[in-house]
Design an enzyme around this catalytic site. Structure first.
Site, mmCIF file in Angstrom:
data_model
loop_
_atom_site.group_PDB
_atom_site.id
_atom_site.type_symbol
_atom_site.label_atom_id
_atom_site.label_comp_id
_atom_site.label_asym_id
_atom_site.label_seq_id
_atom_site.Cartn_x
_atom_site.Cartn_y
_atom_site.Cartn_z
ATOM 1 N N HIS A 486 0.980 -1.229 -0.125
ATOM 2 C CA HIS A 486 0.128 -0.272 -0.002
ATOM 3 C C HIS A 486 0.734 1.025 -0.002
ATOM 4 O O HIS A 486 0.727 2.061 -0.804
ATOM 5 C CB HIS A 486 -0.868 -0.029 1.284
ATOM 6 N N GLU A 487 1.725 1.314 0.929
ATOM 7 C CA GLU A 487 2.616 2.560 1.162
ATOM 8 C C GLU A 487 3.538 2.894 -0.163
ATOM 9 O O GLU A 487 3.900 3.917 -0.500
ATOM 10 C CB GLU A 487 3.265 2.542 2.330
ATOM 11 N N HIS A 490 1.893 4.462 -2.837
ATOM 12 C CA HIS A 490 1.691 6.057 -2.709
ATOM 13 C C HIS A 490 3.056 6.350 -3.026
ATOM 14 O O HIS A 490 3.034 7.515 -3.814
ATOM 15 C CB HIS A 490 1.687 6.421 -1.234
HETATM 16 ZN ZN LIG Z 1 -2.763 5.218 2.030
#
Ligand SMILES: [Zn+2]
Length: 692
Positions: A486-487, A490
């Site tokens: 997830h990160e 980003h």
């Molecule tokens: Zn996030």
């Protein structure tokens, strides 16, 4: 989660420039990353002050310009300004989140209201607004490209949304409200950190029965660190509490640590957040009204994809009505296990993890400790790097001589397929007392063009993952694996961005698309075969286990959806209150959850007094995870249709979304990628919320 740096801020004294202050010269480091080891607490305040003074002079020059306002001499000049202030802010706020101490916390308390005041000084500068408005009203004169038009429109609206059109008296009230809010939000976060650090569950040998070896080892190390040798210490940090809840057969102890977790900020002590949050909610409602909006939610949602509270509530309520029956079914299944074991009690929230794990074992023949050996941190990290290489051709090379934000962090140079430098990526994996809870990505420097030169991004990803313990390396659970992907998603967004200007406008409910989309690769069999290798033998994960992971896709979905929807709805409930919005936090929360029918066996993913998202930029924005989930599930279908590593889909995704994010309308970007607007079907299917 993504944190955005603060820009701007106010003060009058001209300071002598201290040559030894690292912020006052170009960073003479590999790739110009911040020289972390040279930056000391005493350097921040002078750098903030000088940064504000310089920025004030730059704005003065824009306003005093005798020439007609143009895009270049106003909008572009404004974007170029504040360089020092941005530089110090990005380092400071990244450090207070991931590596704080008493000195930094004191500076944060002092500087936050001053930065808020400085932002207000700019946003409510009538001469400056006049020039921006002139460029906006006459934009057709300036022959702007798409990116410039988008920047101008958002800049103009930001001025209006921050009070530029208010009369003097209302502006003064607004400034006061912003001052108070800046202090309260810092206080809220510092209280949560203190409450998280203050609790320790100390147990003797009988308290570690049934716990996995790695958890016991890290609890012993935590005890040693607290001078409690021979005992075991568990905390309310995620890598400690949740494996404990999942594995400890001692119902009393589970209840004890869970109670501490869910009452952080609600203990009637100096760190109590009830009053702090009530004041934040009241002030936000007051500000919204001042600015002409019915509620804070109306204000926040206007510039994002959702536009209106009704659109958010429609989505959340629709999913809520589908998720509650699934969660009730899960309760029934777990109650059956309790009854069969002769438990003679009703399932309570603190029991959920323990019985959910039993259910997983029973239904899918899969348990957490069976998976962890295949998820050694280093292997998972290589897995996500390999995914990115296969998708986009980029590579990751460890940098050995590079300053680090914390000695535990790692640094990588990211290069494009043809070898050119794309940026620097930091990764900081484990919890410590100086770090906030959760996981996030943040940028020390954004991609932009300055004087014809490309400034490349420097980004960091911060986690709170299971620690290595003794001989055992850091072995992650499935949630942690997904959080890493997830990160990293980003980070890719920040690394691929091609914006010309420093300031971008990313819609809050679009920002989780790149991160949540990346999560989908983590559990694809083809990808698991690449990275999930046993930490001792190096054997790839057995096909039978991959199949079990796949089968367990709908595992605990009722709970997962209900807990996140409950938190999203609570956030909306607070922020759709009309001024004066006086609330008693505890009774408001209880009455609200009773009203919407939250079942007693589940509590909100965050309760009010430790819900750091709503002070960290996700106020009336926690729904974004769910909103973006509609997008990411639909977007992943595009990959599945052609193959999850299909080059043409990956390159379209990179070109239309990752490179453009923050410089174009979110829906437009999505349509350019997908060829149509997003559909909710894939989300419902993937979460088991419709009949198969
Ligand atoms: Zn996030």
């Amino acid at each position: 989660m993504v944190l955005s740096g603060f820009t701007f801020s106010s003060c009058k004294n001209q300071l002598e420039v201290d040559k030894t202050n690292p912020f006052f010269s170009e960073f003479d480091t590999p790739f110009g990353v911040p020289p972390f080891e040279k930056i000391m607490a005493k350097h921040y305040l002078p750098a903030f002050e000088k940064g504000m003074t310089k920025n004030r002079e730059e704005i003065e020059a824009i306003v005093k310009n005798k020439q007609e306002a143009t895009f270049e001499n106003t909008v572009e000049a404004l974007d170029k300004g504040g360089e020092l202030l941005t530089r110090v802010s990005s380092v400071f706020f990244a450090q207070t989140a991931a590596n704080t101490n008493d000195s930094l916390q004191n500076i944060e308390v002092e500087i936050s209201p001053r930065l808020a005041g400085f932002r207000d000084e700019i946003n409510m500068n009538p001469e400056l607004f006049k020039r921006v408005k002139y460029v906006y009203d006459n934009s057709s004169k300036f022959n702007l490209n798409q990116e410039q038009s988008f920047l101008l429109e958002n800049l103009y609206k930001a001025f209006v949304r921050n009070g530029a059109n208010l009369n003097k008296q209302d502006q003064d009230t607004l400034k006061k409200v912003n001052q108070e809010l800046s202090v309260l939000t810092v206080q809220f976060d510092q209280n949560v950190l203190a409450e998280t650090n203050n609790y320790r569950l100390v147990v003797d040998e009988e308290g570690i029965a049934g716990l996995p070896e790695s958890l016991v080892a890290s609890a012993a190390e935590a005890a040693k660190a607290s001078n409690l040798e021979g005992k075991w210490v568990f905390t309310t940090q995620r890598p400690s509490i949740f494996p404990f809840l999942q594995n400890s057969p001692d119902r009393g102890l589970r209840h004890q640590i869970f109670n501490a977790y869910i009452n952080r900020g609600n203990n009637g002590n100096e760190f109590d957040n009830n009053r702090v949050l009530a004041d934040i909610v009241r002030l936000r409602a007051q500000r919204a009204q001042l600015l002409g909006y019915k509620t804070h939610s109306d204000y926040v949602l206007e510039p994002v994809m959702a536009k209106k509270p009704e659109n958010v509530l429609n989505l959340l309520n629709d999913l809520w009505s589908k998720a509650i029956p699934v969660a009730k079914k899960e309760v029934g299944e777990m109650q059956k296990i309790i009854d069969k074991e002769g438990g003679n009690f009703k399932l309570e929230p603190s029991d959920w993890w323990f019985y959910a794990e039993k259910l997983r074992k029973q239904k899918y023949d899969l348990n957490d400790s069976e998976l962890r050996p295949y998820f050694k941190l280093e292997n998972v990290r290589e897995g996500v790097f390999t995914c990115a290489s296969k998708l986009f051709g980029i590579t990751f090379t460890p940098i050995s001589d590079c300053p680090l934000p914390h000695p535990d962090a790692e640094a990588y140079e990211v290069k494009d397929s043809e070898g050119s430098h794309k940026g620097v990526l930091y990764m900081d994996f484990h919890p410590r007392d100086s770090k906030e809870q959760g996981a996030w990505q943040e940028s020390y420097r954004n991609h932009h063009i300055l004087g014809g030169q490309t400034i490349t991004p420097v980004v960091t990803t911060v986690f709170n993952f299971t620690l290595p313990a003794g001989e055992v390396p850091a072995l992650l659970n499935m949630d942690e694996v997904i959080t890493l992907f997830h990160e990293f998603g980003h980070a890719l967004d920040a690394l691929f961005n091609q914006n010309t200007y420093n300031k971008t406008y990313v819609a809050r409910d679009f920002v989780e698309l790149p991160s949540q989309l990346m999560e989908h690769w983590a559990t694809e069999p083809e990808v698991l075969n690449m990275y999930a290798r046993h930490y001792k033998t190096g054997e790839p994960i057995p096909a039978s286990l991959v199949q079990k992971i796949k089968n367990s896709g709908y595992y605990n979905q009722g709970f997962d959806n209900v807990e996140i929807l409950a938190a999203s709805l609570l956030d909306m409930a607070f922020h759709t209150l009309e001024a004066p919005a006086v609330v008693d936090i505890q009774s408001f929360e209880k009455e609200y959850f009773d009203k919407i029918g939250l079942i007693p066996e589940i509590i909100s993913r965050y309760r009010s007094t430790y819900f750091i998202h709503i002070t960290g930029g996700y106020d009336s924005g926690y729904y974004s995870y769910t909103w973006s989930a509609v997008l990411d599930n639909d977007a992943f279908e595009a990959f599945k249709e052609k193959g999850i590593f299909d080059g043409s889909v990956a390159s379209s995704y990179r070109k239309n979304i990752l490179e453009k994010n923050g410089t174009m309308d979110a829906m437009q970007m999505y349509v350019n990628f997908r060829g149509r607007e997003p559909q909710i079907g894939p989300l419902l299917k993937n979460r088991g919320l419709i009949s198969q």
